[in-house]
Write an enzyme that holds these catalytic residues in place. Structure first.
Site, PDB file in Angstrom:
ATOM      1  N   GLU A   1       0.791  -1.020  -0.183  1.00 31.65           N
ATOM      2  CA  GLU A   1      -0.081  -0.156  -0.021  1.00 31.65           C
ATOM      3  C   GLU A   1       0.838   1.171   0.064  1.00 31.65           C
ATOM      4  O   GLU A   1       0.415   2.134   0.260  1.00 31.65           O
ATOM      5  CB  GLU A   1      -0.907  -0.012   1.378  1.00 31.65           C
ATOM      6  CG  GLU A   1      -1.874  -1.135   1.070  1.00 31.65           C
ATOM      7  CD  GLU A   1      -2.927  -0.953   0.180  1.00 31.65           C
ATOM      8  OE1 GLU A   1      -3.684   0.211   0.043  1.00 31.65           O
ATOM      9  OE2 GLU A   1      -3.388  -1.801  -0.711  1.00 31.65           O
TER      10      GLU A   1
ATOM     11  N   HIS B   1      -4.928   2.168   6.916  1.00 36.02           N
ATOM     12  CA  HIS B   1      -3.580   2.429   6.756  1.00 36.02           C
ATOM     13  C   HIS B   1      -2.983   2.699   8.166  1.00 36.02           C
ATOM     14  O   HIS B   1      -3.553   3.449   8.934  1.00 36.02           O
ATOM     15  CB  HIS B   1      -3.381   3.204   5.545  1.00 36.02           C
ATOM     16  CG  HIS B   1      -3.556   2.771   4.183  1.00 36.02           C
ATOM     17  ND1 HIS B   1      -4.069   3.678   3.266  1.00 36.02           N
ATOM     18  CD2 HIS B   1      -3.480   1.722   3.621  1.00 36.02           C
ATOM     19  CE1 HIS B   1      -4.429   3.179   2.251  1.00 36.02           C
ATOM     20  NE2 HIS B   1      -3.937   1.812   2.330  1.00 36.02           N
TER      21      HIS B   1
ATOM     22  N   CYS C   1      -2.832  11.701   3.085  1.00 39.11           N
ATOM     23  CA  CYS C   1      -3.124  10.670   2.105  1.00 39.11           C
ATOM     24  C   CYS C   1      -2.695  11.344   0.547  1.00 39.11           C
ATOM     25  O   CYS C   1      -2.501  10.764  -0.162  1.00 39.11           O
ATOM     26  CB  CYS C   1      -4.507  10.682   1.907  1.00 39.11           C
ATOM     27  SG  CYS C   1      -5.093   8.913   3.171  1.00 39.11           S
TER      28      CYS C   1
END
EC number: 3.5.3.23
Length: 450
Positions: free
Chosen positions: A174, A250, A374
């Site tokens: 990720e 996350h 992000c």
């Protein structure tokens, strides 16, 4: 030579929409199927970049991906003109069509993992584009991400680009959302904190029960090898599976680090006390006790996991200003959450924590499941490496004006799920991106340009 941490933000694409595709991301699901505003989303992102630049920091821009991803639909057997393919895919499954239109590449924290030249054996900056194999709409991003990164960091004397890891569940990657680099100063050798959700080769290992653990230990270890990191610079810590099941998809939703400061929730890691002791010990060992790590551990009684997730407190950007002050770039939602705002106000009065908090409005991104952190990929660059970076991708007042004008001319101010059937949206999106590659000197990075 001085080094800079440059935040490369993903520019929001023309097809930004709320499809609710990300199982495990609470915000993504909450706003599913509501109308989005792509124009406002892109302008909010650009305004955040401008805020960073006004604070005296270097800032970069990563181009969005071309959507819809027609290659996937053709690979799945849909044929005919573009309009016919869209209609067939919509009738077959609207969610599939939404996946092909997703602008999730805007969250460039997931674009790649980056290691600076001070840490790699060959003294180059290393990039590995994330395979994002856990979600269909993100698993199609890696090839374009690689081309965007190569067009931005093209000089092979300074930059090394690696292919994504195998797109298999065992090596689910990720990107930087599960990676934190800790160091006294950005130009120093750093400790790479890799946070994983599960061990792929340990079927009996600890893992969440409700939502998927998207990132594996094996993926992180492979990236450390590719980036030529010394063993003393690698640390692997497991994310708390209980908070993954509460929407912490996350690690950067529950913890963020910068230089000598680690800011985390008290439920961030599996076996938290042991994990923090391990991180502190590894940091001290790397620097022979000459430097100590500061850890700010936010108690649940002050900020619940639910408040942390809804406000994206830990998905803020933790940065060092030119004055050496430590600042938090937080979403406006943190100011609007009483518990979070009270905690941050108190933290500003405590020594060796935060010096400043700046709130930014990125509501369009937040409602799709991504906060300030992000939207950015951290890249530590020396002065020479910064000079070797594509200058058309470095943020400035001129570029801000150019991109804002470009967005105003090309982006719609509303997009609903039914609009994805409109073949004009393909023409608008591709025309906009074709122009963008010229504005940012990227070359032919998109499939439709080949």
């Amino acid at each position: 030579m001085h080094s800079y941490e440059v935040n490369f933000d993903g520019l929001v694409g023309p097809t930004h929409n709320y499809a609710g595709l990300s199982f495990g991301n609470v915000a993504s699901k909450r706003f599913a199927a509501q109308p989005s505003n792509p124009r406002q989303a892109a302008l909010q992102g650009l305004e955040k970049m401008r805020t960073m630049r006004q604070l005296g920091l270097h800032q970069g821009v990563l181009a969005p991906h071309a959507r819809p991803h027609m290659a996937l639909l053709k690979q799945l057997g849909f044929t005919g003109s573009d309009a016919q393919i869209l209609e067939k895919a919509y009738k077959y499954n609207p969610t599939l069509l939404s996946a092909c239109f997703s602008s999730s590449a805007m969250w460039s924290a997931n674009a790649a993992t980056v290691s600076p030249s001070s840490d790699s054996a060959d003294n180059r900056v290393h990039f590995t584009a994330a395979n994002l194999s856990n979600k269909l709409h993100r698993s199609i991003e890696a090839p374009t991400t690689g081309r965007v990164l190569q067009a931005t960091f093209a000089n092979s004397n300074y930059f090394a680009h690696h292919a994504p890891l195998p797109g298999h569940d065992h090596f689910a990657d990720e990107g930087a959302a599960n990676h934190t680099r800790l160091c006294p100063q950005h130009g120093d050798k750093g400790l790479h904190l890799f946070v994983y959700g599960r061990e792929a080769f340990n079927e009996g290992g600890v893992k969440p029960q409700k939502f998927p653990a998207r990132h594996t230990l094996e993926a992180s270890a492979a990236i450390a090898r590719l980036h030529q990191l010394d063993d003393s610079q690698q640390l692997y810590i497991q994310q708390n599976p209980e908070v993954i099941d509460q929407g912490v998809f996350h690690n950067d939703v529950i913890a963020v680090g910068n230089e000598q400061l680690l800011f985390c929730h008290e439920q961030a890691f599996y076996k938290q006390h042991q994990a923090l002791d391990t991180i502190s010990s590894a940091y001290s060992a790397l620097y022979n006790d000459a430097h100590r790590l500061s850890i700010v551990e936010v108690p649940t009684e002050a900020v619940s996991v639910a408040d942390a997730v809804s406000s994206y407190l830990f998905n803020s950007q933790l940065i060092t200003l030119p004055s050496n002050a430590t600042a938090l770039i937080a979403p406006q939602e943190c100011a609007e959450n009483p518990a979070v705002k009270a905690y941050l106000d108190d933290l500003l009065t405590q020594p060796d924590t935060l010096d400043e908090v700046h709130y930014v409005d990125i509501k369009q991104s937040m409602q799709n499941g991504g906060g300030p952190a992000c939207l950015r990929l951290r890249v530590v660059l020396t002065e020479q490496e910064l000079a070797a970076t594509n200058p058309a991708c470095l943020f400035s007042d001129k570029l801000h004006h150019t991109l804002s004008d470009w967005v105003e001319r090309h982006y719609r101010d509303q997009l609903c799920q039914d609009d994805l059937r409109d073949p004009l949206l393909i023409q608008e999106s591709y025309a906009a991106l074709d122009e963008l590659t010229k504005l940012m000197n990227l070359g032919s990075i998109y499939d439709f340009q080949q």
